[in-house]
Design a protein around this motif. Structure first.
Motif, PDB file in Angstrom:
ATOM      1  N   UNK A  84       0.853  -1.198   0.000  1.00 60.41           N
ATOM      2  CA  UNK A  84       0.000   0.000   0.000  1.00 60.41           C
ATOM      3  C   UNK A  84       0.883   1.241   0.000  1.00 60.41           C
ATOM      4  N   UNK A  85       1.903   1.248   0.854  1.00 59.98           N
ATOM      5  CA  UNK A  85       2.820   2.393   0.921  1.00 59.98           C
ATOM      6  C   UNK A  85       3.557   2.610  -0.394  1.00 59.98           C
ATOM      7  N   UNK A  86       3.742   1.538  -1.158  1.00 60.31           N
ATOM      8  CA  UNK A  86       4.448   1.630  -2.436  1.00 60.31           C
ATOM      9  C   UNK A  86       3.514   1.853  -3.620  1.00 60.31           C
ATOM     10  N   UNK A  87       2.226   2.097  -3.342  1.00 62.55           N
ATOM     11  CA  UNK A  87       1.310   2.465  -4.407  1.00 62.55           C
ATOM     12  C   UNK A  87       0.527   1.336  -5.047  1.00 62.55           C
ATOM     13  N   UNK A  88       0.603   0.127  -4.488  1.00 60.74           N
ATOM     14  CA  UNK A  88      -0.208  -0.969  -5.017  1.00 60.74           C
ATOM     15  C   UNK A  88      -1.644  -0.730  -4.548  1.00 60.74           C
ATOM     16  N   UNK A  89      -2.579  -0.673  -5.474  1.00 55.81           N
ATOM     17  CA  UNK A  89      -3.964  -0.367  -5.138  1.00 55.81           C
ATOM     18  C   UNK A  89      -4.719  -1.620  -4.693  1.00 55.81           C
ATOM     19  N   UNK A  90      -5.874  -1.384  -4.074  1.00 53.26           N
ATOM     20  CA  UNK A  90      -6.733  -2.509  -3.686  1.00 53.26           C
ATOM     21  C   UNK A  90      -7.137  -3.317  -4.922  1.00 53.26           C
ATOM     22  N   UNK A  91      -7.459  -2.639  -6.005  1.00 54.34           N
ATOM     23  CA  UNK A  91      -7.843  -3.341  -7.231  1.00 54.34           C
ATOM     24  C   UNK A  91      -6.693  -4.201  -7.756  1.00 54.34           C
ATOM     25  N   UNK A  92      -5.489  -3.662  -7.707  1.00 53.98           N
ATOM     26  CA  UNK A  92      -4.321  -4.447  -8.148  1.00 53.98           C
ATOM     27  C   UNK A  92      -4.105  -5.641  -7.227  1.00 53.98           C
ATOM     28  N   UNK A  93      -4.262  -5.423  -5.923  1.00 53.37           N
ATOM     29  CA  UNK A  93      -4.099  -6.545  -4.989  1.00 53.37           C
ATOM     30  C   UNK A  93      -5.138  -7.620  -5.247  1.00 53.37           C
ATOM     31  N   UNK A  94      -6.364  -7.215  -5.529  1.00 52.10           N
ATOM     32  CA  UNK A  94      -7.402  -8.200  -5.851  1.00 52.10           C
ATOM     33  C   UNK A  94      -6.936  -9.083  -7.002  1.00 52.10           C
ATOM     34  N   UNK A  95      -6.401  -8.464  -8.046  1.00 46.57           N
ATOM     35  CA  UNK A  95      -5.941  -9.228  -9.214  1.00 46.57           C
ATOM     36  C   UNK A  95      -4.749 -10.118  -8.865  1.00 46.57           C
ATOM     37  N   UNK A  96      -3.847  -9.607  -8.052  1.00 43.97           N
ATOM     38  CA  UNK A  96      -2.702 -10.407  -7.608  1.00 43.97           C
ATOM     39  C   UNK A  96      -3.200 -11.638  -6.861  1.00 43.97           C
ATOM     40  N   UNK A  97      -4.175 -11.446  -5.967  1.00 40.69           N
ATOM     41  CA  UNK A  97      -4.663 -12.547  -5.148  1.00 40.69           C
ATOM     42  C   UNK A  97      -5.453 -13.561  -5.977  1.00 40.69           C
ATOM     43  N   UNK A  98      -6.157 -13.102  -6.994  1.00 44.00           N
ATOM     44  CA  UNK A  98      -6.825 -14.049  -7.892  1.00 44.00           C
ATOM     45  C   UNK A  98      -5.792 -14.874  -8.662  1.00 44.00           C
ATOM     46  N   UNK A  99      -4.710 -14.233  -9.044  1.00 43.72           N
ATOM     47  CA  UNK A  99      -3.614 -14.938  -9.713  1.00 43.72           C
ATOM     48  C   UNK A  99      -2.992 -15.954  -8.752  1.00 43.72           C
ATOM     49  N   UNK A 100      -2.836 -15.559  -7.501  1.00 43.23           N
ATOM     50  CA  UNK A 100      -2.331 -16.480  -6.478  1.00 43.23           C
ATOM     51  C   UNK A 100      -3.247 -17.693  -6.383  1.00 43.23           C
ATOM     52  N   UNK A 101      -4.566 -17.462  -6.405  1.00 41.96           N
ATOM     53  CA  UNK A 101      -5.515 -18.569  -6.338  1.00 41.96           C
ATOM     54  C   UNK A 101      -5.330 -19.555  -7.476  1.00 41.96           C
ATOM     55  N   UNK A 102      -5.024 -19.030  -8.658  1.00 40.30           N
ATOM     56  CA  UNK A 102      -4.829 -19.887  -9.821  1.00 40.30           C
ATOM     57  C   UNK A 102      -3.559 -20.719  -9.707  1.00 40.30           C
ATOM     58  N   UNK A 103      -2.466 -20.103  -9.266  1.00 42.72           N
ATOM     59  CA  UNK A 103      -1.179 -20.792  -9.299  1.00 42.72           C
ATOM     60  C   UNK A 103      -0.725 -21.371  -7.963  1.00 42.72           C
ATOM     61  N   UNK A 104      -1.267 -20.873  -6.851  1.00 42.79           N
ATOM     62  CA  UNK A 104      -0.861 -21.365  -5.529  1.00 42.79           C
ATOM     63  C   UNK A 104      -2.003 -22.071  -4.805  1.00 42.79           C
ATOM     64  N   UNK A 105      -3.216 -21.908  -5.291  1.00 46.90           N
ATOM     65  CA  UNK A 105      -4.360 -22.566  -4.701  1.00 46.90           C
ATOM     66  C   UNK A 105      -5.302 -21.595  -4.005  1.00 46.90           C
ATOM     67  N   UNK A 107      -6.835 -21.832  -1.074  1.00 45.48           N
ATOM     68  CA  UNK A 107      -6.553 -21.492   0.326  1.00 45.48           C
ATOM     69  C   UNK A 107      -5.522 -20.365   0.477  1.00 45.48           C
ATOM     70  N   UNK A 108      -4.526 -20.333  -0.393  1.00 43.54           N
ATOM     71  CA  UNK A 108      -3.524 -19.258  -0.344  1.00 43.54           C
ATOM     72  C   UNK A 108      -4.170 -17.921  -0.689  1.00 43.54           C
ATOM     73  N   UNK A 109      -5.028 -17.920  -1.690  1.00 41.33           N
ATOM     74  CA  UNK A 109      -5.708 -16.672  -2.077  1.00 41.33           C
ATOM     75  C   UNK A 109      -6.664 -16.218  -0.986  1.00 41.33           C
ATOM     76  N   UNK A 110      -7.372 -17.149  -0.382  1.00 42.77           N
ATOM     77  CA  UNK A 110      -8.300 -16.818   0.698  1.00 42.77           C
ATOM     78  C   UNK A 110      -7.561 -16.148   1.852  1.00 42.77           C
ATOM     79  N   UNK A 111      -6.426 -16.698   2.213  1.00 41.37           N
ATOM     80  CA  UNK A 111      -5.612 -16.114   3.279  1.00 41.37           C
ATOM     81  C   UNK A 111      -5.107 -14.735   2.887  1.00 41.37           C
ATOM     82  N   UNK A 112      -4.723 -14.565   1.623  1.00 38.65           N
ATOM     83  CA  UNK A 112      -4.247 -13.266   1.138  1.00 38.65           C
ATOM     84  C   UNK A 112      -5.346 -12.218   1.242  1.00 38.65           C
ATOM     85  N   UNK A 113      -6.550 -12.561   0.795  1.00 39.40           N
ATOM     86  CA  UNK A 113      -7.672 -11.622   0.891  1.00 39.40           C
ATOM     87  C   UNK A 113      -7.972 -11.276   2.345  1.00 39.40           C
ATOM     88  N   UNK A 114      -7.959 -12.266   3.204  1.00 44.45           N
ATOM     89  CA  UNK A 114      -8.259 -12.056   4.627  1.00 44.45           C
ATOM     90  C   UNK A 114      -7.250 -11.115   5.268  1.00 44.45           C
TER      91      UNK A 114
END
Length: 125
Positions: A84-105, A107-114
Motif C-alpha cells: 500500500x505504501x508503495x502504491x499498489x492499489x486494492x484493485x491491483x491486490x485483488x488481481x494479484x490474489x486471484x492470480x495467487x488462487x490460480x497458481x498457488x491454490x 486457500x492461499x488466495x483466501x488467506x491473502x484476501x483475509x
C-alpha cells in the motif's frame, strides 16, 4: 557492518514498512537478534530493494506473490502494508490474489484476501 549500507537500507525499510514498525523491530532486538536486524536492513533493504532494476511497487507485488506461495502470513501482512505504501492499489491486490488462487491454490488466495482486508481496515484504506 557497513554503516553506510545499513543507513541506506534503514531509510528504504522505513519508507516501505513505516517508521513505527521498523523502530519497534529494532527496539525489540536483543544482543542475540541484532545481528539479524543488521543483516536484513543491509542485505534485503539496501542491497536488494535499492537496486535500479525494479521499482518498489513491482518489488512489493513480487513479495506478496512469493510470501503467499510460501505460506508466510506474518511477513505477508507486513509486506501488504508495504505494498500500500508503495502504491499498489486494492484493485491491483485483488488481481494479484486471484492470480495467487490460480497458481498457488484457493486457500492461499483466501488467506491473502483475509490478511489484506485486515491491513486495509487498520490503515483506513
Amino acid at each position: 557492518m557497513d554503516q553506510e549500507k545499513f543507513d541506506k537500507g534503514l531509510e528504504t525499510r522505513k519508507a516501505v514498512l513505516g517508521d513505527e514498525y521498523v523502530e519497534k523491530s529494532l527496539g525489540k532486538a536483543t544482543d542475540f537478534t541484532m545481528a539479524f536486524q543488521e543483516y536484513v536492513t543491509t542485505y534485503c533493504w539496501n542491497d536488494c530493494w535499492n537496486r535500479e532494476g525494479l521499482d518498489r511497487k513491482t518489488r512489493s507485488i513480487i513479495n506478496l506473490s512469493m510470501l503467499s506461495a510460501l505460506n508466510r502470513p506474518n511477513e505477508f501482512k507486513v509486506h501488504c502494508r508495504g505494498a500500500v505504501n508503495n502504491g499498489v492499489t486494492k484493485d491491483e491486490m485483488r488481481e494479484i490474489f486471484l492470480q495467487i488462487g490460480t497458481y498457488c491454490g484457493v486457500p492461499a488466495a483466501l488467506e491473502a484476501f483475509k490478511i489484506a482486508q485486515e491491513v486495509f481496515d487498520e490503515m483506513g484504506v
